[in-house]
Scaffold this active site. Sequence first.
Site, PDB file in Angstrom:
ATOM      1  N   LYS A  47      19.053  -0.269  53.121  1.00  0.00           N
ATOM      2  CA  LYS A  47      18.875   0.555  51.932  1.00  0.00           C
ATOM      3  C   LYS A  47      17.946   1.719  52.264  1.00  0.00           C
ATOM      4  CE  LYS A  47      21.316  -1.604  48.851  1.00  0.00           C
ATOM      5  NZ  LYS A  47      22.406  -0.947  48.111  1.00  0.00           N
TER       6      LYS A  47
ATOM      7  N   ASP B 249      22.591   3.098  53.127  1.00  0.00           N
ATOM      8  CA  ASP B 249      23.069   3.234  51.740  1.00  0.00           C
ATOM      9  C   ASP B 249      21.961   3.849  50.888  1.00  0.00           C
ATOM     10  OD1 ASP B 249      24.090   2.964  49.205  1.00  0.00           O
ATOM     11  OD2 ASP B 249      24.279   0.774  49.267  1.00  0.00           O
TER      12      ASP B 249
ATOM     13  N   GLU C 105      26.360   5.694  53.065  1.00  0.00           N
ATOM     14  CA  GLU C 105      26.944   5.316  51.775  1.00  0.00           C
ATOM     15  C   GLU C 105      26.229   6.019  50.623  1.00  0.00           C
ATOM     16  OE1 GLU C 105      27.732   1.142  51.532  1.00  0.00           O
ATOM     17  OE2 GLU C 105      27.227   1.008  49.422  1.00  0.00           O
TER      18      GLU C 105
ATOM     19  N   GLU D 245      31.524   2.954  44.680  1.00  0.00           N
ATOM     20  CA  GLU D 245      31.175   1.812  43.825  1.00  0.00           C
ATOM     21  C   GLU D 245      30.914   2.262  42.394  1.00  0.00           C
ATOM     22  OE1 GLU D 245      27.539   0.990  46.260  1.00  0.00           O
ATOM     23  OE2 GLU D 245      26.651   0.510  44.328  1.00  0.00           O
TER      24      GLU D 245
ATOM     25  N   ASP E  37      34.587  -1.339  43.550  1.00  0.00           N
ATOM     26  CA  ASP E  37      34.172  -2.712  43.273  1.00  0.00           C
ATOM     27  C   ASP E  37      35.322  -3.390  42.535  1.00  0.00           C
ATOM     28  OD1 ASP E  37      31.221  -4.344  42.840  1.00  0.00           O
ATOM     29  OD2 ASP E  37      32.968  -4.998  41.686  1.00  0.00           O
TER      30      ASP E  37
ATOM     31  N   HIS F 273      33.172  -2.574  47.615  1.00  0.00           N
ATOM     32  CA  HIS F 273      31.792  -2.885  47.238  1.00  0.00           C
ATOM     33  C   HIS F 273      31.805  -4.288  46.656  1.00  0.00           C
ATOM     34  CE1 HIS F 273      28.546  -2.832  44.056  1.00  0.00           C
ATOM     35  NE2 HIS F 273      27.857  -2.464  45.111  1.00  0.00           N
TER      36      HIS F 273
ATOM     37  N   GLU G 223      31.630  -6.961  52.404  1.00  0.00           N
ATOM     38  CA  GLU G 223      30.200  -6.804  52.115  1.00  0.00           C
ATOM     39  C   GLU G 223      29.666  -8.164  51.660  1.00  0.00           C
ATOM     40  OE1 GLU G 223      29.004  -3.848  49.164  1.00  0.00           O
ATOM     41  OE2 GLU G 223      26.939  -4.053  49.905  1.00  0.00           O
TER      42      GLU G 223
HETATM   43 CA    CA Z   1      26.020   0.502  47.737  1.00  0.00          CA
END
Ligand code: CA
Length: 377
Positions: free
Chosen positions: A166, A194, A220, A246, A269, A296, A330
């Site tokens: 992240k 991301d 991402e 996502e 997603d 996602h 994921e």
């Molecule tokens: Ca993400």
Amino acid sequence: MKIIAVHTHILEASLSQAFAYSRAWYDRHTAMLVEIETDQGIAGWGECYGPARMTAAVVDSVGPWLIGKDPLRTDCLWQMICARLRDHGQKGVAIQSLSGIDIALWDIKGKHFGVPVHQLLGGAQRSEIVAYATGLHRRKSGDPSRYLAEEAVGYAAEGFSAVKLKIGFGVEEDAAATRVVREAVGPGVGLMVDANHAYDSVAAIRLGRMIEQHDIGWFEEPVRPEDIAGYRAVKAALSMPIAGGECEFTRFGFRDLFVSRALDIAQPDTGGAGGLSECKKIADMAETFGIRYIPHVWGTGVAIAAALHLIAVLPPHTPPSLRPIGPILEFDRTEHPIRQAILTEPIEHARGIVRVPDGLGLGIEIDRKALARFAVR
Ligand code: CA
């Protein structure tokens, strides 16, 4: 067969340790499951990505439209709900709510015909899926350069061939964290980043140039989802693949992203972009545009199972060959008390590989006691 009831289950659990991604701190997880009952004793389960109380309110409102309807007519029911919500929600919570309903209908369909969902979606191309570890969030205490390195090395030791970090905490800090994680895992492990759309294109390009040397699998959500021109600018400026989606919805939303060549990798997603019915269509469209499809996945075992059935039927990113590439799963590795507890049999990985459930429907069974334990109402 007729639908006789649509139930929503709002679940919530506190975390032992708060975590942050680029935009907020979280000290609890929520989830929203949809349960659809039929007059033949078959029940189906789905999960909505998104704010649990809001998706529950929409599903509770939509539920009466489904009573008496044939649950096997998945596309027809999708069209009906979409048409009735269209003027008020072509994206966001309305479509997330529709997604959980659609997944539950596919679960019913699989159980009715006595086959796993992937068989009805076209047949599994693979029974095992390579997973990457999502985690590497920020914590309230400790030195990120130490705990991020330790966490990443832990995933590699468990057998994961790729990890996702992240970012979105400032360009300099992100560049330092990316270097630390790359040095910790070495060159043999995939590393994705991301930003959860924490940047504009100027900052994202600056950061991307600073981390390009670390062999980034993808960058991402560099910019906000509405900023298609920003995505294009980032994609044109950087050598690493750009991923996102996502926060995008339905084939109509993805059409615009695909036509504008804003992405290398689309990440709808399954429980948010329109359910299994719609995500299969988006995946087919992605293939025609030469855009990779890597869903996602965020939520409980219901959402993970739905993603696994979809991934199972997708063609590889690359044309048929002896060494096809992808797609991958994921697999969030951070603390989530609800995630696997609500399944009688958790969906686990073995050395970074997850088996596609081969039971009927989604191939999962819900643990009612666990559901009661996390129930908000
Ligand atoms: Ca993400």
